[in-house]
Scaffold this motif. Structure first.
Motif, mmCIF file in Angstrom:
data_model
loop_
_atom_site.group_PDB
_atom_site.id
_atom_site.type_symbol
_atom_site.label_atom_id
_atom_site.label_comp_id
_atom_site.label_asym_id
_atom_site.label_seq_id
_atom_site.Cartn_x
_atom_site.Cartn_y
_atom_site.Cartn_z
ATOM 1 N N ARG A 1 -5.986 5.680 0.122
ATOM 2 C CA ARG A 1 -7.197 5.288 0.860
ATOM 3 C C ARG A 1 -8.125 6.432 1.272
ATOM 4 N NH1 ARG A 1 -6.587 -0.122 1.548
ATOM 5 N NH2 ARG A 1 -4.442 -0.768 1.818
ATOM 6 N N PHE B 1 -2.742 15.746 9.929
ATOM 7 C CA PHE B 1 -3.931 14.940 9.677
ATOM 8 C C PHE B 1 -5.036 15.851 9.188
ATOM 9 C CE2 PHE B 1 -8.006 13.245 11.121
ATOM 10 C CZ PHE B 1 -7.968 11.995 10.532
ATOM 11 N N TRP B 2 -5.850 15.338 8.260
ATOM 12 C CA TRP B 2 -7.033 16.087 7.893
ATOM 13 C C TRP B 2 -8.193 15.107 7.785
ATOM 14 C CZ3 TRP B 2 -4.456 13.467 4.323
ATOM 15 C CH2 TRP B 2 -5.184 12.887 3.276
ATOM 16 N N VAL C 1 2.137 -12.547 2.785
ATOM 17 C CA VAL C 1 3.207 -13.244 3.496
ATOM 18 C C VAL C 1 2.532 -14.027 4.621
ATOM 19 C CG1 VAL C 1 5.283 -12.982 4.896
ATOM 20 C CG2 VAL C 1 4.834 -11.388 3.010
ATOM 21 N N TRP D 1 -2.174 9.784 7.317
ATOM 22 C CA TRP D 1 -1.695 9.627 5.955
ATOM 23 C C TRP D 1 -0.256 10.117 5.769
ATOM 24 C CZ3 TRP D 1 -0.190 12.700 1.827
ATOM 25 C CH2 TRP D 1 -0.396 12.164 0.534
ATOM 26 N N LYS E 1 -14.725 9.245 1.311
ATOM 27 C CA LYS E 1 -15.158 10.590 0.916
ATOM 28 C C LYS E 1 -15.560 10.570 -0.558
ATOM 29 C CE LYS E 1 -11.423 12.299 3.948
ATOM 30 N NZ LYS E 1 -10.563 11.119 4.053
ATOM 31 N N SER F 1 0.869 -1.171 0.000
ATOM 32 C CA SER F 1 0.000 0.000 0.000
ATOM 33 C C SER F 1 0.911 1.227 0.000
ATOM 34 C CB SER F 1 -0.932 -0.059 1.214
ATOM 35 O OG SER F 1 -1.775 1.061 1.279
ATOM 36 N N GLY G 1 2.597 2.758 2.391
ATOM 37 C CA GLY G 1 3.854 2.590 3.107
ATOM 38 C C GLY G 1 4.842 1.750 2.313
ATOM 39 N N ASP H 1 -0.945 -8.378 -0.196
ATOM 40 C CA ASP H 1 -2.125 -9.217 -0.087
ATOM 41 C C ASP H 1 -3.200 -8.814 -1.102
ATOM 42 O OD1 ASP H 1 -4.049 -10.897 0.865
ATOM 43 O OD2 ASP H 1 -4.378 -9.843 2.758
ATOM 44 N N GLU H 2 -3.402 -7.497 -1.248
ATOM 45 C CA GLU H 2 -4.446 -7.034 -2.163
ATOM 46 C C GLU H 2 -3.997 -7.229 -3.619
ATOM 47 O OE1 GLU H 2 -6.759 -3.342 -1.023
ATOM 48 O OE2 GLU H 2 -5.009 -3.110 0.263
ATOM 49 N N MET I 1 -3.055 -1.985 8.685
ATOM 50 C CA MET I 1 -4.129 -2.326 9.615
ATOM 51 C C MET I 1 -5.300 -2.947 8.867
ATOM 52 S SD MET I 1 -2.709 -0.796 12.215
ATOM 53 C CE MET I 1 -4.004 -0.839 13.444
ATOM 54 N N GLY J 1 4.721 3.103 8.259
ATOM 55 C CA GLY J 1 3.273 3.276 8.095
ATOM 56 C C GLY J 1 2.480 2.985 9.365
ATOM 57 N N ASP J 2 1.198 2.685 9.157
ATOM 58 C CA ASP J 2 0.255 2.498 10.255
ATOM 59 C C ASP J 2 0.675 1.413 11.242
ATOM 60 O OD1 ASP J 2 -1.421 4.355 9.140
ATOM 61 O OD2 ASP J 2 -3.108 2.994 8.802
ATOM 62 N N ARG K 1 -12.014 -0.113 4.404
ATOM 63 C CA ARG K 1 -10.542 -0.058 4.398
ATOM 64 C C ARG K 1 -10.007 -0.204 2.975
ATOM 65 N NH1 ARG K 1 -6.662 1.545 8.179
ATOM 66 N NH2 ARG K 1 -4.728 1.246 7.044
ATOM 67 N N THR L 1 2.657 -3.788 6.640
ATOM 68 C CA THR L 1 1.390 -4.511 6.431
ATOM 69 C C THR L 1 0.173 -3.804 7.019
ATOM 70 O OG1 THR L 1 2.195 -5.938 8.220
ATOM 71 C CG2 THR L 1 2.242 -6.838 5.997
HETATM 72 C C1 LIG Z 1 -11.281 4.921 4.632
HETATM 73 C C2 LIG Z 1 -10.032 5.600 5.092
HETATM 74 C C3 LIG Z 1 -9.946 6.993 5.094
HETATM 75 C C4 LIG Z 1 -8.791 7.646 5.530
HETATM 76 N N1 LIG Z 1 -8.771 8.999 5.515
HETATM 77 C C5 LIG Z 1 -7.700 9.659 6.008
HETATM 78 C C6 LIG Z 1 -7.682 11.082 6.065
HETATM 79 O O1 LIG Z 1 -8.632 11.767 5.665
HETATM 80 N N2 LIG Z 1 -6.588 11.690 6.563
HETATM 81 C C7 LIG Z 1 -5.505 10.982 7.015
HETATM 82 O O2 LIG Z 1 -4.525 11.593 7.485
HETATM 83 N N3 LIG Z 1 -5.485 9.629 6.974
HETATM 84 C C8 LIG Z 1 -6.557 8.948 6.488
HETATM 85 N N4 LIG Z 1 -6.548 7.564 6.446
HETATM 86 C C9 LIG Z 1 -5.369 6.835 6.948
HETATM 87 C C10 LIG Z 1 -4.357 6.491 5.859
HETATM 88 O O3 LIG Z 1 -4.993 6.108 4.684
HETATM 89 C C11 LIG Z 1 -3.455 5.375 6.371
HETATM 90 O O4 LIG Z 1 -2.699 5.927 7.403
HETATM 91 C C12 LIG Z 1 -2.546 4.775 5.299
HETATM 92 O O5 LIG Z 1 -3.311 4.121 4.325
HETATM 93 C C13 LIG Z 1 -1.584 3.781 5.904
HETATM 94 O O6 LIG Z 1 -0.826 3.162 4.901
HETATM 95 P P1 LIG Z 1 0.000 1.835 5.201
HETATM 96 O O7 LIG Z 1 0.672 1.492 3.914
HETATM 97 O O8 LIG Z 1 0.804 1.981 6.411
HETATM 98 O O9 LIG Z 1 -1.073 0.722 5.582
HETATM 99 P P2 LIG Z 1 -2.267 0.100 4.722
HETATM 100 O O10 LIG Z 1 -2.792 1.100 3.786
HETATM 101 O O11 LIG Z 1 -3.170 -0.546 5.709
HETATM 102 O O12 LIG Z 1 -1.556 -1.036 3.856
HETATM 103 C C14 LIG Z 1 -1.132 -2.273 4.289
HETATM 104 C C15 LIG Z 1 -1.169 -3.231 3.115
HETATM 105 O O13 LIG Z 1 -0.560 -4.465 3.522
HETATM 106 C C16 LIG Z 1 -1.342 -5.541 3.068
HETATM 107 N N5 LIG Z 1 -1.093 -6.707 3.926
HETATM 108 C C17 LIG Z 1 -1.611 -6.986 5.155
HETATM 109 N N6 LIG Z 1 -1.118 -8.155 5.627
HETATM 110 C C18 LIG Z 1 -0.269 -8.615 4.695
HETATM 111 C C19 LIG Z 1 0.580 -9.772 4.616
HETATM 112 N N7 LIG Z 1 0.638 -10.690 5.591
HETATM 113 N N8 LIG Z 1 1.332 -9.937 3.503
HETATM 114 C C20 LIG Z 1 1.298 -9.010 2.489
HETATM 115 N N9 LIG Z 1 0.522 -7.908 2.521
HETATM 116 C C21 LIG Z 1 -0.242 -7.702 3.611
HETATM 117 C C22 LIG Z 1 -2.750 -5.028 3.137
HETATM 118 O O14 LIG Z 1 -3.585 -5.799 2.299
HETATM 119 C C23 LIG Z 1 -2.572 -3.591 2.659
HETATM 120 O O15 LIG Z 1 -2.663 -3.497 1.278
HETATM 121 C C24 LIG Z 1 -7.687 6.884 5.995
HETATM 122 C C25 LIG Z 1 -7.759 5.481 6.003
HETATM 123 C C26 LIG Z 1 -8.902 4.838 5.558
HETATM 124 C C27 LIG Z 1 -8.965 3.332 5.578
#
Ligand SMILES: Cc1cc2nc3c(=O)[nH]c(=O)nc-3n(C[C@H](O)[C@H](O)[C@H](O)COP(=O)(O)OP(=O)(O)OC[C@H]3O[C@@H](n4cnc5c(N)ncnc54)[C@H](O)[C@@H]3O)c2cc1C
Ligand code: SF4
Lengths: 422, 62
Positions: A52, A345-346, A88, A311, A57, A20, A22, A44-45, A117, A291-292, A135, A115
């Motif tokens: 996201r 954050f917004w 994984v 984000w 929105k 994703s 991150g 995974d996806e 949340m 990331g998250d 999500r 990975t």
């Molecule tokens: C609906 C929604 C609205 C949002 N709106 C805002 C906003 O307005 N402002 C803001 O600041 N933030 C917002 N956020 C938060 C922001 O989008 C997240 O902080 C950001 O997406 C985090 O990215 P990430 O890559 O860390 O994690 P994620 O986006 O959760 O990505 C993790 C990825 O890892 C994959 N994965 C999980 N387990 C495994 C595994 N075992 N092997 C391989 N892959 C795996 C998942 O499928 C996923 O694709 C929002 C989030 C959501 C869901």
């Protein structure tokens, strides 16, 4: 430690788990940091990384297409190998090997944990059809289909930022009955504190969102299904005994870190992957988290490790972690200052935006109105300042564009602030 | 270098302005203004601006 991004003459493979934001930013930043070896991202996806925030929105409102969400990877990351559609399954960190769910194994020299949340689900048994989370792209598509059926009644469980956004978007779509349920007395009161949360509640109510606050959910009512079962949700039973009729239920009750694949490696995985101040996991020089999912101490604040679901964090963590990993794989000591991002954050809800800089949650005990009147007229902009030990630690603007720009004026001050001591 | 902002996507978040104040700015109404052909020496900060744009509206075309 290379000062500038000069190519590090090292071969080998970095595997990024999670494809994703991150994961993408980590791959790009590894190249920017000078990593010249192979990079494989396992996700995974089935999709390439996508953005996201619009899911709750613009996408839900039908104002943005699904295709418009894909990130455009940087040219430097063009040679990254993407293995999508299969997670994984397990990691053997000491052996530097991953087991993938498709049965293959993947050896690595460096590993990035990205990975993220997944939504937490309510434990209550009962019907499953009609219950949604938001999500992924697939989630948003399914919820949009449900919300655009005529005459639907919607119950949103959880008045956090995703619940508030979904409720606002549903009202904007013309859904007449939208009720948000939360055991806490105000929406988003956890991150915002009382006065701002009250101002938020009033704005939502004025725009047609109903609230059932101070009560939890005891269960669901439903109909249909084979052999007298209850497949499709028809109502939400509250802990105070009331029943809210519902055709669509959105569960936005927080999220759970995807770390099961790291089990068995003696890591601290309570609420995400614990890192040190350089984003290293488990004291290992060759594993970092971004990331998250990363629970990191922020040297700007009190040093308590926290996950930050904003984000801005995937990009900030990826920049730092990629430098650390690249240096260590090349055999250098890390001499970077401790990771100390300024969280931003917004959240867009109805016709207003919440814009936050810093860590308001740390200063909830001392919230001051910096500008505007929270109890004034319906569309007035308000700016709140959050203080700890007399220091400004965060600002939150509520209102239109001018309010967000007002908050931005404090950004420089927040950046200059000396670190808080615990 | 050449910079294009998709103004249909842009929602005037202003994050790009923090990252690259030489290239991006806000007018008095809070609308985005930007230099479409910034000097090559600004590439790093423009890339940073593209990264932090919440709508991913900024493209670097050359
Ligand atoms: C609906 C929604 C609205 C949002 N709106 C805002 C906003 O307005 N402002 C803001 O600041 N933030 C917002 N956020 C938060 C922001 O989008 C997240 O902080 C950001 O997406 C985090 O990215 P990430 O890559 O860390 O994690 P994620 O986006 O959760 O990505 C993790 C990825 O890892 C994959 N994965 C999980 N387990 C495994 C595994 N075992 N092997 C391989 N892959 C795996 C998942 O499928 C996923 O694709 C929002 C989030 C959501 C869901
Ligand atoms: S950060 Fe993106 S959305 Fe915000 S003003 Fe700049 S281009 Fe527009």
């Amino acid at each position: 430690m290379p000062a500038a991004p000069s190519p590090v003459p090292v071969t080998g493979r970095v595997v990024v788990a999670g494809a994703s934001m991150g994961g993408l930013r980590a791959a790009e930043q590894l190249r920017a940091a000078g990593w010249t070896g192979a990079i494989t991202v396992v996700g995974d996806e089935p999709h390439m990384p996508y953005n996201r925030p619009p899911l709750s929105k613009e996408v839900l409102a039908g104002k943005a297409s699904f295709d418009s969400l894909a990130f455009t990877p940087k040219a430097a990351a063009a040679d990254v190998e993407w293995r999508l559609g299969s997670p994984v399954a397990a990691a053997r960190l000491a052996e530097r090997t991953l087991d993938l769910a498709d049965g293959s194994t993947l050896a690595f020299d460096g590993l990035v944990v990205a990975t993220g949340m997944r939504p937490r689900r309510l434990g209550c048994p009962g019907p499953t059809e009609g219950r949604h989370t938001v999500r992924t792209l697939a989630d948003a598509q399914a919820l949009r289909d449900a919300l655009t059926r005529p005459g639907v009644r919607v119950v949103v469980i959880g008045a956090g930022f995703i619940g508030c956004e979904v409720a606002a978007t549903a009202v904007g779509l013309g859904v007449r009955e939208v009720t948000v349920v939360d055991p806490l007395p105000l929406p988003m009161v956890g991150p915002l504190g009382e006065a701002p949360a009250r101002a938020l509640l009033r704005r939502h109510e004025e725009r047609g969102v109903r609230f059932a606050l101070g009560t939890g959910v005891a269960g669901f009512e439903g109909v249909g299904g084979a052999e007298g079962g209850e497949d499709r949700v028809t109502g939400v039973v509250l802990s105070d005994g009331r029943v809210l009729p519902a055709d669509v239920v959105v569960e936005s009750v927080g999220s759970v870190a995807n770390t099961e694949w790291l089990d068995g490696n003696r890591l601290d995985l309570t609420d995400g992957a614990l890192t040190d101040e350089q984003l290293r996991v488990g004291g290992l020089p060759y594993v970092v988290a971004v990331g998250d999912v990363a629970r990191f101490p922020n040297a700007r604040y009190d040093g308590v490790p926290r996950r930050v679901e904003h984000w801005s964090i995937p990009t900030d963590t990826a920049k730092h972690a990629a430098k650390v990993l690249t240096a260590q794989l090349a055999g250098f000591e890390v001499c970077l200052p401790a990771f100390a991002p300024l969280p931003t954050f917004w959240s867009d809800q109805h016709d207003f935006r919440l814009q936050s800089f810093g860590a308001p949650a740390l200063g909830k005990g001392d919230v001051r109105v910096l500008d505007g009147d929270p109890d004034g007229d319906r569309d007035g902009d308000v700016l709140f300042g959050y203080h700890r030990g007399g220091h400004l630690v965060g600002v939150v603007a509520l209102g239109g564009q001018a309010a967000a720009m007002g908050a931005a004026k404090y950004r420089a001050q927040l950046l200059k602030q000396p670190a808080l001591t615990a | 270098m050449k910079v294009v902002v998709d103004m249909n996507k842009c929602q005037d978040h202003g994050q790009c302005v923090f990252a690259s104040p030489d290239v991006f700015s806000m007018d008095d109404e809070g609308r985005l203004l930007y230099v479409s052909d910034p000097d090559e020496s600004l590439r790093d900060e423009v890339e940073e601006a593209a990264d932090v744009c919440p709508l991913q509206a900024i493209r670097i075309e050359a």
